[in-house]
Enzyme design. Structure first.
Site, PDB file in Angstrom:
ATOM      1  N   LYS A 246      -4.978   9.409  49.173  1.00 16.29           N
ATOM      2  CA  LYS A 246      -5.210   7.868  49.071  1.00 16.29           C
ATOM      3  C   LYS A 246      -4.111   7.255  49.687  1.00 16.29           C
ATOM      4  O   LYS A 246      -2.819   7.832  49.570  1.00 16.29           O
ATOM      5  CB  LYS A 246      -5.010   7.713  47.313  1.00 16.29           C
TER       6      LYS A 246
ATOM      7  N   SER B 143      -9.936   2.625  41.736  1.00  9.58           N
ATOM      8  CA  SER B 143      -9.531   2.195  43.026  1.00  9.58           C
ATOM      9  C   SER B 143      -9.444   3.253  43.954  1.00  9.58           C
ATOM     10  O   SER B 143      -9.207   3.147  45.253  1.00  9.58           O
ATOM     11  CB  SER B 143      -8.222   1.506  42.729  1.00  9.58           C
TER      12      SER B 143
ATOM     13  N   SER C 183      -8.831   4.905  37.545  1.00  7.12           N
ATOM     14  CA  SER C 183      -9.074   4.974  38.838  1.00  7.12           C
ATOM     15  C   SER C 183      -9.339   6.265  39.526  1.00  7.12           C
ATOM     16  O   SER C 183      -9.969   6.146  40.592  1.00  7.12           O
ATOM     17  CB  SER C 183      -7.867   4.290  39.547  1.00  7.12           C
TER      18      SER C 183
END
Length: 490
Positions: free
Chosen positions: A75, A152, A176
């Site tokens: 990420k 996310s 997330s």
């Protein structure tokens, strides 16, 4: 056979037996990444990944290093030395860190190969995968750009679900990783708070933030935690006691454990397809020896999770991102004074979602509002954690559907204040409020889209959590699920 469609354990065996090379794996991963149209990536590290694979192929793959030569993604809120890291925010465009996050460093030391940095909701705030500066990240199970993957950690989830890589790093502040894992048919895992170092992870809300990750099997998730769970002096919250091994013997798993279902969460879900699959799983767990009962948490408390989370996380985010002023990082915007430069940078650099969070956080932290807003949210958090710990005095695990529905279509996301939204869509934040280990596993399919089940347990009980999760994989038959390896489930 394409080896990228296997899980880490199987790929490792193929590397040891020289059925595939690191370079072949990396080239295929890069090919899939470049062909992907779901907006998974911020940056693809083609040259660097190929160079490392060539070097690794000069040696034999060690039998005791399961991550050797394994392509993975991270990420884009993990610091990576020498590579642009933006957290999908315009205010960080062009920012190149001078150091690696601890988890990146650990994976590099084991010769895993980073092939790409993945998209996210801007600064990891949001749960839809729609607010990053490159736009919406789509669900690979519907290859028509109509369906969300969630956030996310949207890009990491989509990349593993699409078999581009078998492992990807994410972060989990409210759900997330664990909720997108449900929408992507993956194993999404976060450990006890502090067990994995957060050094080099861009902070959102540090009292809630966890390093987390996606895999396609429970065994792979245990291998990842075994590698990443080390004490780190760079993280003052890093767990300091001796760590017990989380690796487990799949042939020696005790099923004499107690499992609790939160009745109010169960009752707030109205999708009968998902509930029928969940009920089948519960019956199967009882058949193999687990005790499973309904337990209760005050509905008012559960309905307070979302507002408490928004207040606490926004307040912490406001403070932690105050350094994004247009001078230290990212693009520079002209101005006659420091204040003008900062105003211009933050006006142009942040999306409307981030601005709203910062306004709310600033409001909660104002002296005249702290008692009524911020401290009240902290008290709610305390009550929820206390009640959860009471449940863990009697039960080893809490189980429930990870989300009340399959992934939503673009434009369908709604934050209506219904029980379904306030409770079933947000209760996974309990794991962040209390720092509890928590895992999502695939359970079944509806209309061609996967959905998952979540389990949470008391702190530092990761091995037990992996063991019951492995049993659930046996029951559902959904180990190593991906777009390229579809199965039915319950």
């Amino acid at each position: 056979m394409n080896y990228l469609d296997l899980n880490i354990e199987e790929i490792h065996l193929a590397l040891v037996e020289k059925k595939v090379t690191c370079l072949e794996l990396v080239k295929e991963a890069l090919k899939r990444a470049k062909e992907d149209t779901n907006n998974d990536f911020e940056i693809i590290l083609e040259e660097e990944a190929i160079q490392k694979a060539v070097e690794l192929d000069k040696k034999d793959c060690p039998k005791d290093n399961i991550f050797y030569g394994i392509p993975y993604c991270a990420k884009d809120n993990f610091s990576t030395k020498g590579y642009e890291t933006t957290a999908s925010s315009n205010i960080l465009n062009g920012y190149v860190p001078l150091f690696d996050a601890t988890v990146i460093k650990l994976l590099n030391e084991k010769n895993a190969i980073l092939i790409a940095k993945t998209t996210l909701d801007e600064l990891a705030m949001g749960g839809t995968g729609t607010s990053g500066h490159k736009g919406i990240t789509f669900n690979p199970y519907k290859n028509d750009h109509t369906t969300l993957i969630g956030g996310s950690s949207c890009g990491s989830c989509a990349a593993v679900a699409a078999s581009i890589v078998p492992f990807a790093l994410g972060s989990d502040t409210g759900d997330s990783v664990r909720k997108p894992a449900s929408y992507g048919g993956l194993v999404g895992f976060k450990p006890t708070w502090g067990l994995i170092s957060r050094f080099g992870l861009f902070p959102f809300a540090p009292s809630l933030d966890h390093v987390a990750y996606f895999t396609r099997s429970v065994k792979d998730a245990s291998y990842a935690l075994d590698l990443l769970s080390v004490h780190d002096d760079n993280d003052y919250t890093s767990y300091r006691k001796e760590r017990n091994s989380v690796l487990f013997d799949e042939n020696n798993i005790s099923t004499s454990k107690k499992v609790g279902i939160l009745k109010e969460v169960y009752d707030s879900i109205d999708d009968e397809t998902l509930k029928t699959s969940f009920d089948k799983l519960v019956n199967k767990l009882k058949e193999v020896g687990y005790t499973v009962d309904f337990v209760s948490i005050d509905k008012k408390l559960l309905s307070s999770i979302y507002p408490a989370y928004i207040v606490i996380s926004s307040a912490e985010a406001t403070s932690n991102n105050a350094n994004l002023d247009g001078i230290k990082f990212g693009p520079y915007y002209d101005g006659k004074t420091y204040q003008e430069v900062m105003i211009n940078a933050r006006t142009n650099g942040f999306s409307s979602l981030i601005k709203r969070r910062f306004v709310l956080g600033s409001y909660a932290l104002m002296k005249e509002n702290q008692e009524e807003v911020f401290k009240r949210a902290q008290k709610v958090r305390h009550l929820i954690v206390n009640r959860t710990n009471e449940i863990f005095n009697d039960y080893d695990f809490i189980i429930g559907l990870a989300a009340p529905s399959v992934a939503k279509k673009v434009g369908e996301v709604s934050e209506q204040l219904s029980d379904k939204y306030l409770i079933a869509d947000n209760y996974l934040a309990i794991g962040n409020f209390g720092g509890f280990p928590s895992i999502t596993l695939p359970l079944g399919f509806k209309d061609g889209l996967p959905f998952g089940v979540n389990l949470t347990s008391k702190p530092y009980s990761e091995k037990q959590l992996f063991e019951i999760s492995y049993k659930i994989e046996e029951i559902t038959g959904l180990r190593n699920l991906s777009v390229n390896n579809k199965k039915e489930g319950l």
